[in-house]
Design an enzyme around this catalytic site. Sequence first.
Site, PDB file in Angstrom:
ATOM      1  CE1 TYR A  55      59.375  14.205  49.082  1.00 32.30           C
ATOM      2  CE2 TYR A  55      57.118  14.428  49.853  1.00 32.30           C
ATOM      3  CZ  TYR A  55      58.419  14.898  49.787  1.00 32.30           C
ATOM      4  OH  TYR A  55      58.743  16.068  50.439  1.00 32.30           O
ATOM      5  CG  HIS A 126      60.608  19.334  46.115  1.00 30.89           C
ATOM      6  ND1 HIS A 126      60.071  18.079  45.970  1.00 30.89           N
ATOM      7  CD2 HIS A 126      61.043  19.393  47.394  1.00 30.89           C
ATOM      8  CE1 HIS A 126      60.192  17.417  47.119  1.00 30.89           C
ATOM      9  NE2 HIS A 126      60.788  18.195  47.998  1.00 30.89           N
TER      10      HIS A 126
HETATM   11  N1  LIG Z   1      60.205  20.339  51.058  1.00 29.12           N
HETATM   12  C1  LIG Z   1      61.149  19.465  51.305  1.00 29.12           C
HETATM   13  O1  LIG Z   1      62.228  19.503  50.726  1.00 29.12           O
HETATM   14  C2  LIG Z   1      60.922  18.396  52.336  1.00 29.12           C
HETATM   15  C3  LIG Z   1      62.014  17.684  52.862  1.00 29.12           C
HETATM   16  C4  LIG Z   1      61.757  16.709  53.829  1.00 29.12           C
HETATM   17  C5  LIG Z   1      60.455  16.459  54.250  1.00 29.12           C
HETATM   18  N2  LIG Z   1      59.422  17.152  53.705  1.00 29.12           N
HETATM   19  C6  LIG Z   1      58.025  16.922  54.146  1.00 29.12           C
HETATM   20  O2  LIG Z   1      57.970  17.050  55.563  1.00 29.12           O
HETATM   21  C7  LIG Z   1      57.370  15.896  56.133  1.00 29.12           C
HETATM   22  C8  LIG Z   1      57.939  15.617  57.509  1.00 29.12           C
HETATM   23  O3  LIG Z   1      59.363  15.557  57.466  1.00 29.12           O
HETATM   24  P1  LIG Z   1      60.218  14.309  57.967  1.00 29.12           P
HETATM   25  O4  LIG Z   1      59.461  13.036  57.836  1.00 29.12           O
HETATM   26  O5  LIG Z   1      61.532  14.438  57.306  1.00 29.12           O
HETATM   27  O6  LIG Z   1      60.529  14.631  59.498  1.00 29.12           O
HETATM   28  P2  LIG Z   1      59.717  14.749  60.850  1.00 29.12           P
HETATM   29  O7  LIG Z   1      58.301  15.004  60.606  1.00 29.12           O
HETATM   30  O8  LIG Z   1      60.503  15.699  61.660  1.00 29.12           O
HETATM   31  O9  LIG Z   1      59.927  13.313  61.507  1.00 29.12           O
HETATM   32  C9  LIG Z   1      59.339  12.157  60.986  1.00 29.12           C
HETATM   33  C10 LIG Z   1      59.895  10.959  61.740  1.00 29.12           C
HETATM   34  O10 LIG Z   1      59.512  11.049  63.106  1.00 29.12           O
HETATM   35  C11 LIG Z   1      58.820   9.883  63.490  1.00 29.12           C
HETATM   36  N3  LIG Z   1      57.753  10.325  64.403  1.00 29.12           N
HETATM   37  C12 LIG Z   1      56.706  11.132  64.115  1.00 29.12           C
HETATM   38  N4  LIG Z   1      55.982  11.359  65.223  1.00 29.12           N
HETATM   39  C13 LIG Z   1      56.582  10.681  66.223  1.00 29.12           C
HETATM   40  C14 LIG Z   1      56.308  10.512  67.592  1.00 29.12           C
HETATM   41  N5  LIG Z   1      55.282  11.131  68.168  1.00 29.12           N
HETATM   42  N6  LIG Z   1      57.151   9.736  68.330  1.00 29.12           N
HETATM   43  C15 LIG Z   1      58.212   9.105  67.766  1.00 29.12           C
HETATM   44  N7  LIG Z   1      58.523   9.243  66.453  1.00 29.12           N
HETATM   45  C16 LIG Z   1      57.710  10.002  65.699  1.00 29.12           C
HETATM   46  C17 LIG Z   1      58.287   9.290  62.223  1.00 29.12           C
HETATM   47  O11 LIG Z   1      58.145   7.908  62.383  1.00 29.12           O
HETATM   48  P3  LIG Z   1      57.037   7.020  61.610  1.00 29.12           P
HETATM   49  O12 LIG Z   1      56.941   7.557  60.216  1.00 29.12           O
HETATM   50  O13 LIG Z   1      57.597   5.656  61.657  1.00 29.12           O
HETATM   51  O14 LIG Z   1      55.753   7.159  62.358  1.00 29.12           O
HETATM   52  C18 LIG Z   1      59.392   9.634  61.234  1.00 29.12           C
HETATM   53  O15 LIG Z   1      60.445   8.711  61.330  1.00 29.12           O
HETATM   54  C19 LIG Z   1      57.635  14.799  55.107  1.00 29.12           C
HETATM   55  O16 LIG Z   1      56.701  13.749  55.217  1.00 29.12           O
HETATM   56  C20 LIG Z   1      57.513  15.546  53.801  1.00 29.12           C
HETATM   57  O17 LIG Z   1      56.141  15.602  53.423  1.00 29.12           O
HETATM   58  C21 LIG Z   1      59.641  18.117  52.769  1.00 29.12           C
END
Ligand SMILES: NC(=O)c1ccc[n+]([C@@H]2O[C@H](COP(=O)([O-])OP(=O)(O)OC[C@H]3O[C@@H](n4cnc5c(N)ncnc54)[C@H](OP(=O)(O)O)[C@@H]3O)[C@@H](O)[C@H]2O)c1
Length: 320
Positions: A55, A126
């Site tokens: 990241y 990962h």
């Molecule tokens: N292991 C892997 O391969 C892998 C892959 C993808 C992700 N990840 C991890 O999983 C974490 C979360 O995944 P993700 O960011 O892809 O998806 P997510 O948590 O499903 O969604 C995040 C998105 O939702 C928005 N959001 C969060 N809470 C909200 C709310 N209450 N109302 C409106 N919008 C909201 C955020 O906006 P804002 O940020 O603008 O607040 C962001 O755009 C990542 O940060 C990462 O650490 C791991």
Amino acid sequence: MQKRTLGNSLVVSALGLGCMRMSFGDKPTDRREMISFLHAAVDRGITFFDTAEVYGPFTNEELVGEALEPFRGKVVIATKFGFKHDPVKGPNPMFGLDSRPEQIMRVAEASLKRLRVESIDLFYQHRVDPNVPIEDVAGAVRDLIQAGKVMHFGLSEAGADIIRRAHAVQPVTALQSEYSIWWRSVEEAVLPTLEELGIGLVPYSPLGRGYLTGKIDENTTYDSTDIRSRNPRFTPEAINANRVVVDLLERIGARKGATPAQIALAWLLAQKPWIVPIPGSRQPERLDENIGAGNVELTPDDLGEIDNAMSQIKVIGDRY
Ligand SMILES: NC(=O)c1ccc[n+]([C@@H]2O[C@H](COP(=O)([O-])OP(=O)(O)OC[C@H]3O[C@@H](n4cnc5c(N)ncnc54)[C@H](OP(=O)(O)O)[C@@H]3O)[C@@H](O)[C@H]2O)c1
């Protein structure tokens, strides 16, 4: 905030915080603002933070390491290794995979410095590297654990067979995989394996990359830094077609006095007591909303209604 246990002994807040978008795959953020935000998350009881060397690359680990340094020993930081490094640009998912043991050792040393810790709390592979037997990967992490440089071993997006083979060499504390109301493939073989082996599950993208919050519509635009600008579930057609999923979350939410985001997270929390979702957010009010999911109780009838409705919905667009 309630606590949950991953594996035998890793105690974390029932909801963690995904930090990826603070430095990767989304609009750039202000470093000072993100440090304050991370402090606010700790103040609100979050003790589980998710990052990865890729990241940024590197800048997300640096940010998390700097912000959480004052809370060392009180919070759990998870990071990840496994993408190939370009000599100049560092790791990137586009460069392929590299989980050779010597590479894992190098990444661990560098992550320790960036995170400003003496031991990495949870070190995930990962992505499974088809060129390196998982026993060798688990063996390398076992060596790091024996040397005191890593506390717990994790895998990400691994299948049941890989999990079992890795666990036989070095017990796995947690699997991180995509899991949410609209992406449930882990339920087939992975969840039963985790239950049998006593391994925790950390669902990533638990809010469907923001879609399940109901705050995205066909007019929402993403700039080119945002991975959703290339994601098939975020075309205007898919956004419109999948609205039925948000309608369902809104319907249940209206009964419970909860938002769609809270229902999406409460649904995950209700699946198993060893599931710890890591929603990503960068805004205090969203963090508060998401934390509120911990107070939403879904009854067996609510859960049955969601299952029944989802079984009749065909979600449009691949997840990647
Ligand atoms: N292991 C892997 O391969 C892998 C892959 C993808 C992700 N990840 C991890 O999983 C974490 C979360 O995944 P993700 O960011 O892809 O998806 P997510 O948590 O499903 O969604 C995040 C998105 O939702 C928005 N959001 C969060 N809470 C909200 C709310 N209450 N109302 C409106 N919008 C909201 C955020 O906006 P804002 O940020 O603008 O607040 C962001 O755009 C990542 O940060 C990462 O650490 C791991």
